[in-house]
Design a protein around this motif. Sequence first.
Motif, short mmCIF file in Angstrom:
data_model
loop_
_atom_site.label_atom_id
_atom_site.label_comp_id
_atom_site.label_asym_id
_atom_site.label_seq_id
_atom_site.Cartn_x
_atom_site.Cartn_y
_atom_site.Cartn_z
N ARG A 150 0.72 -1.11 -0.14
CA ARG A 150 0.30 -0.04 -0.20
C ARG A 150 0.42 1.27 -0.04
N VAL A 151 2.11 0.75 0.30
CA VAL A 151 3.28 2.13 1.13
C VAL A 151 4.29 2.00 0.84
N LEU A 152 4.84 1.50 1.00
CA LEU A 152 6.28 1.35 1.35
C LEU A 152 6.98 0.80 -0.85
N GLU A 153 5.85 0.35 -1.62
CA GLU A 153 6.54 0.09 -2.68
C GLU A 153 6.23 0.87 -3.83
N PRO A 154 4.50 1.74 -3.37
CA PRO A 154 4.68 2.86 -4.63
C PRO A 154 5.33 4.09 -4.31
N GLY A 254 11.67 -1.29 4.72
CA GLY A 254 10.57 -2.26 5.04
C GLY A 254 11.77 -2.86 6.21
N GLN A 255 12.46 -2.44 6.17
CA GLN A 255 13.48 -3.47 7.03
C GLN A 255 13.76 -2.73 8.36
N MET A 256 13.73 -1.66 8.59
CA MET A 256 13.92 -0.42 9.44
C MET A 256 12.02 0.01 9.83
N LEU A 257 11.36 -0.76 9.09
CA LEU A 257 10.18 -0.81 9.62
C LEU A 257 9.72 -1.79 10.55
N TYR A 258 10.32 -3.31 9.20
CA TYR A 258 10.60 -4.26 10.96
C TYR A 258 11.03 -4.59 11.94
N VAL A 259 12.07 -3.81 12.33
CA VAL A 259 12.96 -3.73 13.28
C VAL A 259 12.13 -2.56 14.10
N LEU A 260 11.53 -2.06 13.51
CA LEU A 260 10.79 -1.02 14.71
C LEU A 260 9.02 -1.59 15.02
N LEU A 261 8.73 -2.68 14.73
CA LEU A 261 7.29 -3.16 14.66
C LEU A 261 7.85 -4.59 15.61
N THR A 262 9.17 -4.85 15.56
CA THR A 262 9.49 -5.84 16.33
C THR A 262 10.15 -5.39 17.64
N ARG A 263 10.45 -4.36 18.11
CA ARG A 263 11.26 -3.39 19.43
C ARG A 263 9.95 -3.20 20.11
N PRO A 264 9.06 -3.36 20.16
CA PRO A 264 7.75 -2.07 20.67
C PRO A 264 8.76 -0.18 21.98
N ASP A 265 9.98 -0.62 22.60
CA ASP A 265 10.45 0.29 22.84
C ASP A 265 11.21 0.67 22.05
N LEU A 266 11.72 0.74 21.12
CA LEU A 266 12.19 1.46 20.42
C LEU A 266 11.79 2.36 19.54
N LEU A 267 9.96 1.79 19.11
CA LEU A 267 9.25 1.98 17.99
C LEU A 267 8.58 3.48 19.49
N GLU A 268 8.36 3.26 20.46
CA GLU A 268 7.57 3.82 21.42
C GLU A 268 8.55 5.41 21.13
N ARG A 269 9.68 5.15 21.76
CA ARG A 269 10.97 6.33 21.34
C ARG A 269 11.06 7.32 20.63
N ILE A 397 18.76 -7.27 -3.33
CA ILE A 397 18.57 -6.37 -2.21
C ILE A 397 17.65 -6.47 -0.82
N ARG A 398 17.77 -7.17 0.13
CA ARG A 398 17.44 -7.35 1.43
C ARG A 398 15.80 -6.50 1.21
N GLY A 399 15.07 -7.29 2.01
CA GLY A 399 13.68 -6.62 2.51
C GLY A 399 12.53 -7.19 2.54
N PRO A 400 11.03 -7.28 3.60
CA PRO A 400 10.19 -7.71 3.52
C PRO A 400 9.76 -7.95 2.46
#
Length: 407
Positions: A150-154, A254-269, A397-400
């Motif tokens: 919906r967002v990261l590709e287009p 995509g990788q950045m968001l995956y990291v943030l969404l799997t590390r709630p403390d970092l996301l909240e910061r 190029i790696r990514g979800p």
Amino acid sequence: MTEESTVLTGQAPPPVRDWPASDLDGTQFDPVLAELMREGPLTRIRLPHGEGWAWLATRYEDVKMITNDPRFSRKESVDRQVTRLAPHFKPKPGSLAFADQPDHNRLRRAVANAFTVGAMKRLRPRAQEMLDALVGPVVRDGPPADLIERVLEPFPISVVCEVMGVPAAEREQMHAWTRQIISTAGGAEAGERAKNGMYGWIAQAVRDRHGSDGEDVLSLLGAAVGRGEISEEEAIGIAGPLQIGGEAVTHNCGQMLYVLLTRPDLLERLRSDPEVRPGAIEELFRYLPHRTAVGLARIALEDIDIHGIRINAGDPVYVSYLAANRDPDVFPDADEIDIGREPGAHVSFGNGPHYCTGVVLARMQTELLINTLLDRLPGLRLAVPADQVPWRRRTMIRGPQALPATW
């Protein structure tokens, strides 16, 4: 390449290590690269395609030295089937990626005005508008949503096409070509068809814009060809990699968001303190393993001694920016994310003359994506367990592949 004289101190040269193109899940650091880093500042590798072996430099200072030293040539690799990750290797003449000085600066000047800080400031409101047009329907439709689709590709495709001057009606086809080119699936034939399609389209666009006074990349290139500053072949070689570069933003974010969404403390910061976001984004650029294996080789133009090891004239040499970004002598606790780390030292966008042309554009898009999604989707989290997020396979190029999210 010969075994003789590869070392100065009389010991045997390092063994040649096979480096397969591993499909890794998540943001796992390549275990083969980690071993190569431990084995020494210079090792020897054999990748899945091409011929022979190549040197690999993994230390930060060596990577910076090699990428700044004119004794290591990109141009000389064009006619060599150097061991490599990509199944197909037919660089276009005139490509910035394979130019040495002074040609590199001459070619880069042709498009420099499209990627200045000022140009990006002027583009930013339009880019935000394009992003809002994508995020708005996601908000209205409600969760769940695949953020990649919906967002990261287009978004990055639309923005890079805007910068390049690709008409809206042609953008989906351009995306299909670039996606195939960076894939290792489909083999050489599929990659060659995609390259021929994309480069043929670019060639016609450049011809149509001779004498143009437009500010987009294809217009700048067409005008430069019209003035005789660069050849049409060189214009095509410049434009292709710039167009393909739009794909990297999708997968890095995509990788950045995956990291943030799997590390709630970092996301909240980041959600609660927007001031830390620029530094956090730079730290994530450093930390993320954005590619598989290594990129493009250089050829030693003369015998060169590094750490008591002799690289012979004609030897191919790779550098690993991923490894340099994890050098513990430069980045303490390098395998950890530290958003308080001094930003800017990483080499995620390359180094030396081949430093990424579109770095200001990539940073702007990344910042807009992270800020907009965090601010407009409160409570953002993965809609599936982390180990069920699908990752791209057989790609450089790696990514979800998808990022199912809810909020």
